[in-house]
Design an enzyme around this catalytic site. Structure first.
Site, PDB file in Angstrom:
ATOM      1  N   HIS A 469       0.782  -1.236   0.000  1.00 29.65           N
ATOM      2  CA  HIS A 469       0.000   0.000   0.000  1.00 29.65           C
ATOM      3  C   HIS A 469       0.816   1.290   0.000  1.00 29.65           C
ATOM      4  CE1 HIS A 469      -3.544   2.318   0.210  1.00 29.65           C
ATOM      5  NE2 HIS A 469      -4.277   1.505   0.913  1.00 29.65           N
ATOM      6  N   TYR A 585     -14.779   5.710   8.434  1.00 28.26           N
ATOM      7  CA  TYR A 585     -13.771   6.181   7.469  1.00 28.26           C
ATOM      8  C   TYR A 585     -14.215   5.765   6.071  1.00 28.26           C
ATOM      9  CZ  TYR A 585      -9.018   6.585   5.382  1.00 28.26           C
ATOM     10  OH  TYR A 585      -7.929   6.920   4.622  1.00 28.26           O
ATOM     11  N   THR A 598      -5.048  10.517  -0.680  1.00 26.51           N
ATOM     12  CA  THR A 598      -6.394  10.290  -0.168  1.00 26.51           C
ATOM     13  C   THR A 598      -6.767  11.300   0.907  1.00 26.51           C
ATOM     14  OG1 THR A 598      -5.613   8.737   1.530  1.00 26.51           O
ATOM     15  CG2 THR A 598      -6.266   7.805  -0.612  1.00 26.51           C
TER      16      THR A 598
END
Length: 769
Positions: A469, A585, A598
């Site tokens: 990630h 979230y 993001t």
């Protein structure tokens, strides 16, 4: 071995008659072709760098400006150098050659000025986000004019990175606005006493420490390309010392209903070839930029730069990202053995059937793993610090270093899995759950979790991805995966027997088996990491299911945003599941700005909670529920717009917290905000290249999307993908160890919540379909 012979370019022996030199012409030919390929690649990169650097200008535009300028001066009998050479030489008249040189220099300056003006004009235009607030289906005259100007200043035929210098910087919102929005988001989760206390902390921060931290943050925003992204990458990802498997890495699934071939090597051949074709397009900047608003508003493309040839390297305190400019091989794992497979031969990329041939050789290899080799990749699945120490102690020299380099410097990692996974209609729940868990963590030692991504091909030909990630977010790897799934059955295809099209290569050197010498001490570290990883993996409760009762087509009939509809349904499902609301979230992107990644949308709003309570109370009439639903959906959409346009809450507070730590200041407000757990973490996987899939004619060619592990020990992770008009795929994760969560129970609540909300509109689904 064939590869050993190819590695020797020449041999010589000393005899009484002199030196006997024997050249291997095939090896020299391969060296020549490899060098030619490298130089071609360098030239393409140089050319693309120039084209991107001068965009929205272009070489033809340069010629037009220079020739026009010189023609104008010749027609009007003017000095094209504007007197520059006259001043230098002390003469009134200049020679013809000097006029040419002067005209070219001044014309070049004029061309650069035009580029500068166009680029900054486009940056100013892209800084306006009023178009996001237009009602769906209606565009105001002002927005139309703005779109026309964006098109004019965007130039022609942009490449992937053409807009990078024209994107605006992410703005730093005022501390006062961020604190206000935070308190608004926290209100439904606190009682009156807690909220008043938090208001006091926020007010004190806003008045005292906040402005000082904000000054440093603004200074960074003026100096750096993006004031968030580098700190986000470092502190959220690279400094984490826990396992990245489950906690950070995520997965992407294969087609849901279609199985192009059951031959493992053949599926790997097509998929690997398609991935390498994508990398070639990426190297040549031939991938089109991603746009919003009818291909008018470009998004940042910076995250594509580290998709290939990239590995996360463990460190004692923080990891680093290692990216190679070029890699000509991949690393493959099968039944405890590691192999290095070259992707080029005869100066060209291997064809699908040739890659299948290489995979067949690996599958046919009956050799046993070396001591410690089988579970070696468990080091990447466990805690980071032990892996960093082991890497430095046991893999920094000799054959271990060479083999580790072969993995870490590979284009990507491939696992030929010895299990079978796929969606089974007779047992959909168990089959998809098993599929999801296998892609998320596998056996904990058969994926190299540090690689930018792993291609996993199962024994029955099904496949998927596992991605790291830190280097990029899910939409980037999703763009690659869409390309692979569209290339595989449609453009590359298979023979009737299920093999890749084409013929095997008669002289292709085989894969190279990587060699290891792993001491007993290192094997103990591997087993320790494997124990930690297995404990984590066994605790994950995965549930994946296709929701095909209706999709975005019917939701749009309700004049409601599909994402807002799903997010509100998740809140209703969660309340029914746990009997309470929680901090939620939802991932949003900030790629409207340079190097944006993001932002968080806090989906649990006062409006949504009010609607959920109305659904729980039986006495609430339908009209009232519909009114509350509309208000909740509009609120959610507005929150999403704010997040996308740099006015979010959490990234700003995160960066203020980082600055406070650098200054040695302690903020009770920031500390409390950043310690709040996200018990419901959600994300939508966007389908970006809709044109690649004709879901009207071939509705069976749908991907199941992907998912990730739970963020909180007592919470849920929910990923969903809206596919076509009539399908939404959900991926849910939680932990067995938590008595509060159950992924299958939550999945049932999501399904029921979706149906209950739709029933409010009293639509005839069959008639509309």
């Amino acid at each position: 071995m064939a590869e050993a012979h190819q590695a020797v370019a020449f041999q010589f022996t000393v005899t009484p008659d002199g030196i006997d030199l024997q050249l291997c012409h095939e090896a020299l030919r391969q060296i020549y072709l490899s060098g030619l390929h490298s130089w071609k690649k360098r030239f393409i990169r140089f050319k693309n760098g120039v084209m991107t650097g001068v965009y929205p200008g272009s070489p033809p535009g340069f010629m037009v400006v220079v020739v026009s300028y010189m023609s104008y001066n010749k027609y009007h009998k003017l000095d094209p150098s504007l007197g520059m050479f006259a001043k230098l030489n002390g003469k009134i008249y200049t020679s013809y050659s000097q006029k040419i040189v002067g005209g070219v220099l001044v014309g070049t300056g004029l061309w650069i000025t035009i580029i500068f003006i166009m680029r900054n004009a486009l940056k100013c235009l892209l800084s306006w986000h009023g178009w996001m607030y237009s009602r769906h289906g209606s565009v105001s005259l002002g927005t139309r004019l703005w779109m026309l100007l964006v098109k004019v200043f965007s130039g022609r035929k942009p490449m992937l990175y053409s807009f990078q210098n024209s994107l605006p910087r992410l703005p730093v919102p005022p501390v006062k606005d961020t604190c206000r929005r935070y308190l608004e988001s926290a209100r439904p989760l606190m009682d009156d006493e807690q909220f008043e206390r938090m208001k006091g902390l926020a007010k004190d921060f806003e008045k005292n420490l906040g402005p000082r931290l904000q000054w440093y943050l603004k200074l960074k925003s003026w100096w750096a390309s993006n004031y968030v992204s580098d700190w986000w990458e470092e502190y959220i990802y690279l400094r984490g010392r826990g396992p990245i498997m489950v906690n950070s890495n995520y997965y992407a699934m294969d087609f849901l209903y279609v199985f192009p071939t059951s031959i493992q090597a053949a599926r790997a051949g097509n998929a690997i070839h398609a991935i390498m074709l994508y990398r070639r397009k990426l190297d040549r900047a031939q991938i089109k930029p991603i746009y919003l608003l009818a291909n008018k508003v470009p998004l940042c493309s910076a995250q594509w730069e580290r998709m290939f040839n990239t590995t996360r390297i463990p460190g004692l305190e923080t990891d680093t990202i290692q990216h190679m400019n070029e890699s000509k091989h991949i690393a493959v794992y099968h039944k405890g053995r590691f192999f290095k497979v070259w992707m080029f031969y005869d100066g060209r990329l291997l064809l699908p059937r040739e890659i299948e041939q290489q995979m067949e050789r690996i599958l046919a290899d009956k050799s046993e793993p070396m001591p410690g080799e089988e579970a070696l990749a468990a080091l990447t699945a466990g805690d980071r610090t032990p892996w960093a120490k082991a890497r430095d102690a046991y893999f920094s020299r000799g054959k271990n270093k060479q083999s580790l380099d072969a993995i870490e410097k590979a284009a990507f990692f491939v696992t030929l899995d010895d299990t079978e996974q796929r969606f089974v209609e007779k047992n959909p729940i168990k089959s998809l759950d098993s599929f999801a868990k296998s892609l998320l963590h596998g056996k904990c030692y058969d994926r190299w979790f540090d690689k930018s991504f792993n291609l996993i091909v199962f024994k029955n030909g099904t496949m998927g991805l596992n991605a790291e990630h830190s280097w990029a977010d899910a939409p980037i790897i999703g763009h690659l995966w869409e390309h692979v799934l569209s290339m595989d059955p449609f453009k590359l295809g298979y023979t009737e027997e299920g093999h890749c099209c084409g013929e095997p290569h008669p002289n292709l050197p085989g894969p190279q088996r990587l060699q290891w010498d792993i001491p007993a001490e290192c094997q103990d570290v591997i087993q320790s990491s494997l124990t930690i990883a297995r404990t984590l993996a066994d605790d994950v409760d995965c549930h994946s299911f296709p929701f095909n009762d209706f999709g975005k087509g019917l939701i749009k009939k309700c004049r409601t945003s599909p994402d807002a509809f799903i997010q509100i349904a998740l809140q209703l499902a969660h309340y029914r599941d746990k009997g309470k609301f929680c901090l939620t979230y939802e991932a949003s992107m900030t790629r409207l700005f340079r190097e944006g990644r993001t932002e968080t949308v806090r989906s649990c709003t006062m409006e949504t909670c009010t609607f959920v309570r109305s659904m729980i109370r039986d006495e609430t009439v339908r009209e009232e529920r519909l009114k509350l639903l509309k208000e909740a959906a509009e609120k959610h959409q507005n929150m999403y717009r704010l997040a996308m346009t740099g006015k979010g809450i959490d990234r700003h507070l995160f960066c203020l917290y980082v600055v406070s730590k650098y200054l040695g200041e302690d903020s009770p407000f920031l500390k409390e905000v950043l310690s709040e757990p996200w018990r419901l973490s959600t994300s939508q996987t966007p389908l970006q290249q809709v044109e690649l899939f004709d879901l009207v004619r071939h509705p069976e060619y749908v991907s199941s999307g992907g998912g990730f592990g739970p963020v909180a020990d007592d919470g849920y992770g929910v990923s969903y993908i809206i596919v076509g008009e009539n399908l939404i795929n959900f991926h849910i994760s939680s932990k067995h160890s938590s008595p509060e969560t159950d992924s299958h129970r939550f999945g049932g609540n999501i399904r029921q919540a979706m149906l209950d909300i739709l029933d409010l509109f009293q639509l005839d689904k069959k008639a509309i379909k």
